[in-house]
Scaffold this active site. Structure first.
Site, PDB file in Angstrom:
ATOM      1  N   GLU A  40       0.825  -1.208   0.000  1.00 24.16           N
ATOM      2  CA  GLU A  40       0.000   0.000   0.000  1.00 24.16           C
ATOM      3  C   GLU A  40       0.859   1.258   0.000  1.00 24.16           C
ATOM      4  O   GLU A  40       1.854   1.356   0.722  1.00 24.16           O
ATOM      5  CB  GLU A  40      -0.890  -0.023   1.247  1.00 24.16           C
ATOM      6  CG  GLU A  40      -1.793   1.185   1.401  1.00 24.16           C
ATOM      7  CD  GLU A  40      -2.507   1.222   2.752  1.00 24.16           C
ATOM      8  OE1 GLU A  40      -3.530   1.915   2.853  1.00 24.16           O
ATOM      9  OE2 GLU A  40      -2.031   0.552   3.705  1.00 24.16           O
ATOM     10  N   LYS A 113     -10.538   2.560  -1.190  1.00 25.51           N
ATOM     11  CA  LYS A 113     -10.577   1.948   0.137  1.00 25.51           C
ATOM     12  C   LYS A 113     -11.865   2.301   0.869  1.00 25.51           C
ATOM     13  O   LYS A 113     -12.214   3.477   1.027  1.00 25.51           O
ATOM     14  CB  LYS A 113      -9.361   2.413   0.933  1.00 25.51           C
ATOM     15  CG  LYS A 113      -9.165   1.743   2.290  1.00 25.51           C
ATOM     16  CD  LYS A 113      -7.816   2.176   2.861  1.00 25.51           C
ATOM     17  CE  LYS A 113      -7.505   1.516   4.186  1.00 25.51           C
ATOM     18  NZ  LYS A 113      -6.137   1.884   4.655  1.00 25.51           N
ATOM     19  N   CYS A 150      -5.516  -2.646   3.041  1.00 22.37           N
ATOM     20  CA  CYS A 150      -5.116  -2.572   4.449  1.00 22.37           C
ATOM     21  C   CYS A 150      -6.288  -2.729   5.414  1.00 22.37           C
ATOM     22  O   CYS A 150      -6.742  -3.842   5.631  1.00 22.37           O
ATOM     23  CB  CYS A 150      -4.331  -1.292   4.700  1.00 22.37           C
ATOM     24  SG  CYS A 150      -3.285  -1.380   6.185  1.00 22.37           S
TER      25      CYS A 150
END
Length: 287
Positions: A40, A113, A150
Site C-alpha cells: 500500500e 478503500k 489494508c
C-alpha cells in the site's frame, strides 16, 4: 494462476520506491508470477502517521498518474497483472485507491478503500474519504482478482463480498506495524489470522503485501513489521516473509480446483441472507 507478494521498505522519494518496486516485480515475473502485489502507498513513507496539510498535495488524479503509467508499461512488457496503490485526487475529494492494470497494460478500473482507520500513527481519516466504488473484482487475463486495501482486511464483509462476486484470489496491499500508543503491542499474528479466516470462510486464497522498516514522522514513528504472506484456499499459510527482510513471495493457485471445493463444500449454498439483517446496520438492530 501464479501470484506474488512483494515486501519492501520505502525511501522518502517516489523515484527510488518506484525503481525498487519495479526491480522486485521483475524478480517475481522471472519466477513465473502472473499477478504481482506491491504494498500500500509504496510511493513514499506512510505519511498518515501524522496530520500534515502539506501531505495532502501528494494526491494525484488517476488519469495521467505517472506511477500508474509507469507500471502499466511494465505490465504490458512483462505480460503480468499489477494492482497499483496510489493516493488519488478526484476533483475536491481524496481517496486511498488501487488501479488495476491488466497484462496488456490497460487500466481496468479503480477500487477506493472502503474502511478508513483513525488512531495514533494511522490518521487516515485526515487524508482519505471513505471509498465510493463498492467492493470490486476484475476478470484479468489470468483469473478473477479481488482487492481490498489494508484496514479493509479486518472486515469479513469485504472478503465475503468479493468472493460472492467471483474472486479467485483476494489481495490486500498493506501498511501496518507498531502502535505508537503502546509499542509493546504486536498485532502481526492477529493481522495474519483474520485474513486466514477470510480465506477459510470463503475458500479463496489470500495474498497480503506489507512494508518493512522504521519510519519517523513529525513527530510520530512507526516500525512496520512485514510478515507478508500467501494462504491456500483453506487459510493455511503457504508462503511467508520475515519481519524486516525484502522478499518476493510466489506461489501457484489452482483456481479450478478451488472453485470445485468451494461449490462442493456448500458454504455459499447454505448462506441465509434473509437472516443477516443485523449486519446491515451499525448497531445490530433491524430498524
Amino acid at each position: 494462476m501464479r501470484v506474488a507478494a512483494i515486501q519492501m521498505s520505502m525511501a522518502n522519494d517516489v523515484a527510488t520506491n518506484v525503481a525498487t518496486a519495479e526491480r522486485l516485480v521483475r524478480v517475481a515475473s522471472a519466477d513465473g508470477a502472473q499477478v504481482v502485489l506491491i504494498p500500500e502507498l509504496f510511493e513514499g513513507h506512510y505519511f498518515c502517521k501524522d496530520q500534515r496539510v502539506e501531505d495532502l498535495r501528494r494526491a494525484l488524479p488517476v488519469e495521467g498518474h505517472p506511477t500508474v503509467s509507469h507500471f502499466a508499461a511494465v505490465a504490458q512488457e512483462l505480460g503480468i497483472v499489477l494492482p497499483v496503490s496510489i493516493y488519488e485526487r478526484a476533483n475536491n475529494v481524496l481517496f486511498n485507491s488501487v488501479v488495476m492494470v491488466d497484462a496488456d497494460g490497460t487500466t481496468m478500473g479503480t477500487y477506493r478503500k472502503s474502511h478508513i482507520p483513525d488512531g495514533p500513527g494511522y490518521s487516515e481519516k485526515f487524508y482519505f474519504s471513505p471509498g465510493d466504488s463498492g467492493f470490486r473484482v476484475w476478470k484479468t487475463r489470468f483469473g478473477v482478482v479481488g482487492v481490498g486495501i489494508c484496514w479493509d482486511q479486518w472486515f469479513p464483509e469485504a472478503a465475503r463480498s468479493m468472493a460472492m462476486l467471483g474472486a479467485d484470489v483476494l489481495m490486500y496491499p498493506t501498511a501496518i506495524g507498531s502502535e505508537p500508543q503502546n509499542p509493546a503491542w504486536d498485532s502481526s499474528g492477529h493481522w495474519q489470522r483474520v485474513m486466514q479466516g477470510h480465506a477459510a470462510a470463503n475458500i479463496v486464497p489470500v495474498v497480503a503485501a506489507n512494508r518493512t522498516g522504521r519510519e519517523v514522522g513529525h513527530p510520530t514513528e512507526v516500525t512496520f513489521y512485514g510478515s507478508s504472506f500467501i494462504t491456500d484456499a483453506t487459510g493455511a499459510k503457504v508462503a511467508e516473509a520475515g519481519r524486516d527482510d525484502e522478499r518476493v513471495l510466489v506461489t501457484d493457485i489452482d483456481t479450478e480446483a478451488n472453485c470445485a471445493l468451494r461449490i462442493g463444500w456448500g458454504l455459499f449454498r447454505d448462506r441465509r441472507p434473509d437472516l443477516y439483517g443485523a449486519i446491515t446496520s451499525l448497531d445490530g438492530m433491524r430498524h
